[in-house]
Design an enzyme around this catalytic site. Structure first.
Site, mmCIF file in Angstrom:
data_model
loop_
_atom_site.group_PDB
_atom_site.id
_atom_site.type_symbol
_atom_site.label_atom_id
_atom_site.label_comp_id
_atom_site.label_asym_id
_atom_site.label_seq_id
_atom_site.Cartn_x
_atom_site.Cartn_y
_atom_site.Cartn_z
ATOM 1 N N SER A 131 -45.016 -64.660 -40.914
ATOM 2 C CA SER A 131 -45.768 -65.748 -41.541
ATOM 3 C C SER A 131 -45.236 -66.055 -42.928
ATOM 4 O O SER A 131 -44.754 -65.173 -43.627
ATOM 5 C CB SER A 131 -47.248 -65.391 -41.643
ATOM 6 O OG SER A 131 -47.922 -66.423 -42.329
ATOM 7 N N LYS A 185 -50.633 -61.947 -35.429
ATOM 8 C CA LYS A 185 -50.128 -63.179 -36.049
ATOM 9 C C LYS A 185 -50.940 -64.388 -35.561
ATOM 10 O O LYS A 185 -51.237 -65.308 -36.323
ATOM 11 C CB LYS A 185 -48.634 -63.355 -35.719
ATOM 12 C CG LYS A 185 -48.036 -64.713 -36.096
ATOM 13 C CD LYS A 185 -48.072 -64.952 -37.594
ATOM 14 C CE LYS A 185 -47.250 -66.108 -38.120
ATOM 15 N NZ LYS A 185 -47.245 -67.363 -37.452
ATOM 16 N N HIS A 188 -54.114 -64.411 -37.433
ATOM 17 C CA HIS A 188 -53.801 -64.904 -38.784
ATOM 18 C C HIS A 188 -53.830 -66.431 -38.789
ATOM 19 O O HIS A 188 -54.457 -67.057 -39.642
ATOM 20 C CB HIS A 188 -52.431 -64.383 -39.230
ATOM 21 C CG HIS A 188 -51.849 -65.124 -40.398
ATOM 22 N ND1 HIS A 188 -51.271 -66.372 -40.267
ATOM 23 C CD2 HIS A 188 -51.785 -64.815 -41.710
ATOM 24 C CE1 HIS A 188 -50.879 -66.804 -41.452
ATOM 25 N NE2 HIS A 188 -51.176 -65.873 -42.349
ATOM 26 N N ASN A 189 -53.161 -67.033 -37.819
ATOM 27 C CA ASN A 189 -53.104 -68.495 -37.774
ATOM 28 C C ASN A 189 -54.474 -69.103 -37.497
ATOM 29 O O ASN A 189 -54.820 -70.140 -38.060
ATOM 30 C CB ASN A 189 -52.101 -68.954 -36.718
ATOM 31 C CG ASN A 189 -50.669 -68.762 -37.176
ATOM 32 O OD1 ASN A 189 -50.389 -67.883 -37.982
ATOM 33 N ND2 ASN A 189 -49.767 -69.572 -36.685
ATOM 34 N N GLU A 192 -56.314 -69.080 -40.593
ATOM 35 C CA GLU A 192 -55.722 -70.134 -41.430
ATOM 36 C C GLU A 192 -56.343 -71.500 -41.097
ATOM 37 O O GLU A 192 -56.698 -72.269 -41.992
ATOM 38 C CB GLU A 192 -54.209 -70.128 -41.179
ATOM 39 C CG GLU A 192 -53.407 -71.190 -41.877
ATOM 40 C CD GLU A 192 -51.945 -71.152 -41.385
ATOM 41 O OE1 GLU A 192 -51.341 -70.062 -41.360
ATOM 42 O OE2 GLU A 192 -51.422 -72.216 -41.018
#
Ligand code: NAP
Length: 482
Positions: A131, A185, A188-189, A192
């Site tokens: 990232s 990940k 995480h997105n 976000e």
């Protein structure tokens, strides 16, 4: 054939791969081999960055020969078919003990599949979430590698050398086996998406509620960035709001078409959450808000629908802005709490030993959701590794206790004003649902039993029951088969 002089290779010389290769080359002790399907791109990268000392190849065989053993190659190509094509080529030329790393944005179930297939050849396969976009790849990303412990032994020091550093620690950890890195990940997105939507709602409420200009709101965000909301996304929001369009002299935000794009990782997070049965309502609302924005025909057709019949006004602009700040913080806590719930559920489903505190740590630098408050998440999981919901940790309980009145006022104000605030509102509903003594789920069980004999449990007795709704409506004990 080239000599085996490089200790690490990168395949894919588009923006991410070339930046990552340059980052690797800039670290002490690394010699970097590079390869791209179209050789002209490789040549261009070599010509543009002579200082990197790249060992360039124009065939996959030459690339493999240029790497010392165990060969280690990071793939940074278009996710999906591109990744599969490169893996197939590499497995032809690599040997048992070598390491293939996929640094692209792969769906974690693809990574599980690929790891299983590659492992059968004796080659290690590591799916690593990376990232931080282009700049992160060049200057130091947050890296979330999965794969075997054996691969991590070779790969760990290399990845540590190129990762972002937060408070003296590299933003990389061995997340877990096979698809664990890409799973984390993905979350995480998803977080976000929620964080960006919450910030956008805060901006919209302040702008429409107080009439402040984008530049004035930029100043507010800059101020917020000095406190508990301190984060990369708040920082760049101020930058975007302050930007003036050179052509029209208008704030740039007013000339950008209000239709948000998406590359799919938010949707993956929500789809996976549905499969795992985890309510990630903040992330889901953020994904849906982008979808709604990108339906111009529907929006145009609905533009005449009525809003509130009474005029909504803000009496005290400063107090309202502070309420919005607090609502943003509380909703953000919920988004992270839900995201970590999904990590816990994923780890259980796929047998990954994921250290939640370490994940919060590696998100402190390099990545898009980097934020001061991730330290609080690490502390919460350090204090109680079995924490059942992040929002129940003492620090976060204090934070929501302090902010919940403002949060409620903002959600009420948004409804009265007719300003959409799906992430604020759904986060508050989730919070109230979580803390509720009794939920109307009891009624839903009654309805399910009525039309489908799906049975229910009682608060005062063990077992499973069914009411004979179409008979005499007496209750019988039933086998729990539905
Ligand atoms: P990209 O536009 O996603 O992909 C272009 C690269 O993929 C080129 O090197 C291209 O080679 C190669 N490629 C495509 N199909 C191929 C195939 N069938 N066989 C071999 N090579 C193939 O590049 P990117 O934006 O640099 O991203 C790379 C990866 O990082 C992606 O998985 C992306 O999702 C991920 N990522 C991107 C960002 C970002 O901010 N851009 C952030 C995090 C992660 P040719 O030159 O020969 O066409």
């Amino acid at each position: 054939m080239a000599n085996a002089q490089a200790n690490i290779g990168v395949i894919g010389m588009a923006v991410m791969g070339s930046n990552l290769a340059r980052n690797l080359a800039s670290r002490e002790g690394n010699t970097v081999a590079i390869y791209n399907r179209s050789p002209e791109k490789t040549r261009a990268v070599v010509a543009e960055f002579p200082e990197a000392g790249f060992v360039a190849s124009e065939s996959i065989e030459e690339f493999a020969a240029s790497l010392s053993k165990p060969r280690t190659a990071i793939i940074m190509v278009k996710a999906g078919a591109g990744t599969d094509a490169v893996i197939n080529q590499l497995t032809e030329v690599f040997e048992p003990g070598d390491i293939i790393v996929d640094g692209g944005n792969a769906l974690f179930t693809d990574t599980i599949r690929r790891e299983k297939a590659v492992r059968e050849t004796g080659i290690n396969f590591v799916g690593a979430g990376i990232s931080g976009g282009e700049e992160g790849a060049l200057k130091g990303p947050s890296i979330m590698p999965g794969g075997s412990a054996e691969a991590w032994e070779t790969l760990g020091p290399i990845l540590k050398s190129i990762a972002a550093v937060a408070e003296g620690e590299p933003c990389v950890t061995h997340v877990g086996t096979d698809g664990a890195g890409h799973f984390v990940k993905m979350i995480h997105n998803g977080i976000e998406y929620a964080d960006m939507q919450l910030i956008a709602e805060a901006y919209d409420l302040i702008r429409r509620g107080t009439g402040k200009s984008p530049a004035e709101i930029a100043d507010i965000f800059t101020e917020w960035n000095k406190g508990e909301l301190e984060s990369y996304l708040i920082e760049i929001t101020a930058e975007v709001l302050r930007q003036v369009d050179a052509t029209t002299g208008q704030p740039l935000v007013d000339v950008i078409v209000d239709q948000a794009g998406a590359k799919g990782t938010g949707a993956w997070t929500v789809q996976t959450a549905l499969d795992l049965g985890i309510p990630v309502s903040g992330i889901a609302e953020a994904v849906f808000a982008r979808s709604l924005s990108s339906k111009p025909d529907q929006r145009q057709a609905a533009a005449h629908l009525p809003g509130p019949s009474t005029q909504w006004t803000v009496d005290d602009a400063d107090a309202f802005v502070e309420d919005v700040r607090q609502a943003l913080y509380a909703s953000k806590i919920i988004a992270y709490s839900q995201g970590f719930d999904e990590i816990v559920a994923g780890a259980e489903q796929y047998n990954w030993d994921i250290k939640k505190g370490d994940i919060a740590k590696i998100w402190r630098g390099g990545c898009i959701i980097r934020a001061q408050f991730l330290n609080r998440i690490t502390e919460a999981y350090d204090q109680d590794p079995g924490l059942v919901a992040l929002v129940t940790a003492p620090y976060f309980t204090d934070a929501v206790s302090r902010t919940q009145d403002a949060w409620r006022r903002v959600v009420v104000a948004a409804a009265q004003a007719g300003i959409p605030s799906p992430a604020f509102a759904s986060s508050l509903s989730y919070y109230d649902g979580l803390r509720a003594d009794r939920l109307p789920a009891a009624l839903i069980q009654g309805q399910r039993d009525f039309f489908g004999a799906h049975t229910y449990r009682r608060v005062d007795a063990e077992g499973t029951f069914h009411t004979l709704w179409s008979g005499d409506r007496s209750e019988i004990e039933a086998a729990d088969t539905h």
